[in-house]
Design a protein around this motif. Structure first.
Motif, PDB file in Angstrom:
ATOM      1  N   ARG A   6       0.837  -1.212   0.000  1.00  0.00           N
ATOM      2  CA  ARG A   6       0.000   0.000   0.000  1.00  0.00           C
ATOM      3  C   ARG A   6       0.866   1.254   0.000  1.00  0.00           C
ATOM      4  N   HIS A   7       1.963   1.223   0.750  1.00  0.00           N
ATOM      5  CA  HIS A   7       2.872   2.373   0.825  1.00  0.00           C
ATOM      6  C   HIS A   7       3.470   2.663  -0.553  1.00  0.00           C
ATOM      7  N   HIS A   8       3.908   1.615  -1.250  1.00  0.00           N
ATOM      8  CA  HIS A   8       4.492   1.788  -2.579  1.00  0.00           C
ATOM      9  C   HIS A   8       3.467   2.368  -3.549  1.00  0.00           C
ATOM     10  N   GLU A   9       2.247   1.830  -3.535  1.00  0.00           N
ATOM     11  CA  GLU A   9       1.196   2.337  -4.425  1.00  0.00           C
ATOM     12  C   GLU A   9       0.908   3.808  -4.142  1.00  0.00           C
ATOM     13  N   ARG A  10       0.815   4.140  -2.860  1.00  0.00           N
ATOM     14  CA  ARG A  10       0.503   5.519  -2.513  1.00  0.00           C
ATOM     15  C   ARG A  10       1.603   6.473  -2.983  1.00  0.00           C
ATOM     16  N   GLU A  61      -1.107  11.284 -21.542  1.00  0.00           N
ATOM     17  CA  GLU A  61      -0.924   9.863 -21.869  1.00  0.00           C
ATOM     18  C   GLU A  61       0.431   9.331 -21.430  1.00  0.00           C
ATOM     19  N   ARG A  62       1.488  10.081 -21.725  1.00  0.00           N
ATOM     20  CA  ARG A  62       2.826   9.607 -21.414  1.00  0.00           C
ATOM     21  C   ARG A  62       3.037   9.501 -19.901  1.00  0.00           C
ATOM     22  N   GLY A  63       2.584  10.488 -19.159  1.00  0.00           N
ATOM     23  CA  GLY A  63       2.719  10.462 -17.701  1.00  0.00           C
ATOM     24  C   GLY A  63       1.941   9.313 -17.087  1.00  0.00           C
ATOM     25  N   ALA A  64       0.744   9.036 -17.626  1.00  0.00           N
ATOM     26  CA  ALA A  64      -0.069   7.928 -17.112  1.00  0.00           C
ATOM     27  C   ALA A  64       0.613   6.592 -17.388  1.00  0.00           C
ATOM     28  N   ASP A  65       1.233   6.463 -18.579  1.00  0.00           N
ATOM     29  CA  ASP A  65       1.942   5.217 -18.898  1.00  0.00           C
ATOM     30  C   ASP A  65       3.134   5.004 -17.978  1.00  0.00           C
ATOM     31  N   VAL A  66       3.869   6.091 -17.707  1.00  0.00           N
ATOM     32  CA  VAL A  66       5.035   5.988 -16.830  1.00  0.00           C
ATOM     33  C   VAL A  66       4.607   5.565 -15.423  1.00  0.00           C
ATOM     34  N   VAL A  67       3.544   6.166 -14.924  1.00  0.00           N
ATOM     35  CA  VAL A  67       3.059   5.825 -13.584  1.00  0.00           C
ATOM     36  C   VAL A  67       2.584   4.375 -13.537  1.00  0.00           C
ATOM     37  N   GLU A  68       1.876   3.971 -14.589  1.00  0.00           N
ATOM     38  CA  GLU A  68       1.386   2.595 -14.615  1.00  0.00           C
ATOM     39  C   GLU A  68       2.543   1.603 -14.660  1.00  0.00           C
ATOM     40  N   GLN A  69       3.553   1.875 -15.465  1.00  0.00           N
ATOM     41  CA  GLN A  69       4.724   0.995 -15.536  1.00  0.00           C
ATOM     42  C   GLN A  69       5.446   0.946 -14.183  1.00  0.00           C
ATOM     43  N   THR A  70       5.589   2.096 -13.543  1.00  0.00           N
ATOM     44  CA  THR A  70       6.258   2.143 -12.239  1.00  0.00           C
ATOM     45  C   THR A  70       5.469   1.357 -11.196  1.00  0.00           C
ATOM     46  N   LEU A  71       4.162   1.432 -11.312  1.00  0.00           N
ATOM     47  CA  LEU A  71       3.303   0.752 -10.346  1.00  0.00           C
ATOM     48  C   LEU A  71       3.405  -0.770 -10.479  1.00  0.00           C
ATOM     49  N   TYR A  72       3.492  -1.263 -11.701  1.00  0.00           N
ATOM     50  CA  TYR A  72       3.477  -2.705 -11.919  1.00  0.00           C
ATOM     51  C   TYR A  72       4.860  -3.325 -12.060  1.00  0.00           C
ATOM     52  N   VAL A  73       5.928  -2.533 -12.032  1.00  0.00           N
ATOM     53  CA  VAL A  73       7.273  -3.089 -12.139  1.00  0.00           C
ATOM     54  C   VAL A  73       7.646  -3.828 -10.866  1.00  0.00           C
ATOM     55  N   LYS A  74       7.346  -3.233  -9.744  1.00  0.00           N
ATOM     56  CA  LYS A  74       7.732  -3.830  -8.468  1.00  0.00           C
ATOM     57  C   LYS A  74       6.878  -5.065  -8.196  1.00  0.00           C
ATOM     58  N   ARG A  75       7.545  -6.144  -7.845  1.00  0.00           N
ATOM     59  CA  ARG A  75       6.837  -7.369  -7.491  1.00  0.00           C
ATOM     60  C   ARG A  75       6.216  -7.189  -6.106  1.00  0.00           C
TER      61      ARG A  75
END
Length: 138
Positions: A50-54, A66-80
């Motif tokens: 939860r801390h990482h997501e926040r 669009e580009r900022g949303a893609d970067v955030v989404e990639q950052t969110l799902y990169v971490k296992r």
């Protein structure tokens, strides 16, 4: 009318089932401590996720592109995601065998008695119908 009765189990069968199904805590800590530690160990990984997501989503506050949303989404799902699982305790037969073997190594004088105990324990394996349901002969 449709009553089904279970066959009675002999004491030897009960002991064999106990050796197979009963479990012992071999972690080394206090067995009562798991009441608190299981909850704690489940809580910390969830809190970390939860801390990482926040943190990632707080960085994305502002205008949406669009580009900022893609970067955030990639950052969110990169971490296992972190997770924690409980492990089962060991069967009673394994616990007793290990204790007897350890005792045999430590005590040199009573090695014969301990070896006999280990042989009896190892002989309590599953028996086929040809061997009957009786205990180990003494």
């Amino acid at each position: 009318m449709g009553e089904r009765r279970r066959a009675r189990r002999t004491p030897q069968e009960k002991k064999q089932l106990s050796y197979e199904h009963d479990r012992r805590n071999n972690y080394g800590g206090n067995d009562k401590g798991s009441r608190k530690s299981v909850r704690r160990n489940k809580r910390y990984p969830n809190r970390s996720n939860r801390h990482h997501e926040r943190q990632v989503l707080d960085a994305a506050v502002g205008s949406v592109d669009e580009r900022g949303a893609d970067v955030v989404e990639q950052t969110l799902y990169v971490k296992r995601w972190r997770r924690w699982r409980k492990w089962p305790d060991i069967p009673l037969a394994v616990h007793v065998t290990a204790a007897l073997e350890r005792r045999q190594q430590l005590e040199g004088g009573r090695a014969g008695q301990l070896e006999a105990s280990l042989q009896r324990l190892r002989g309590r394996g599953r028996r086929g119908p040809e061997q009957g349901n009786r205990g180990v002969p003494r």
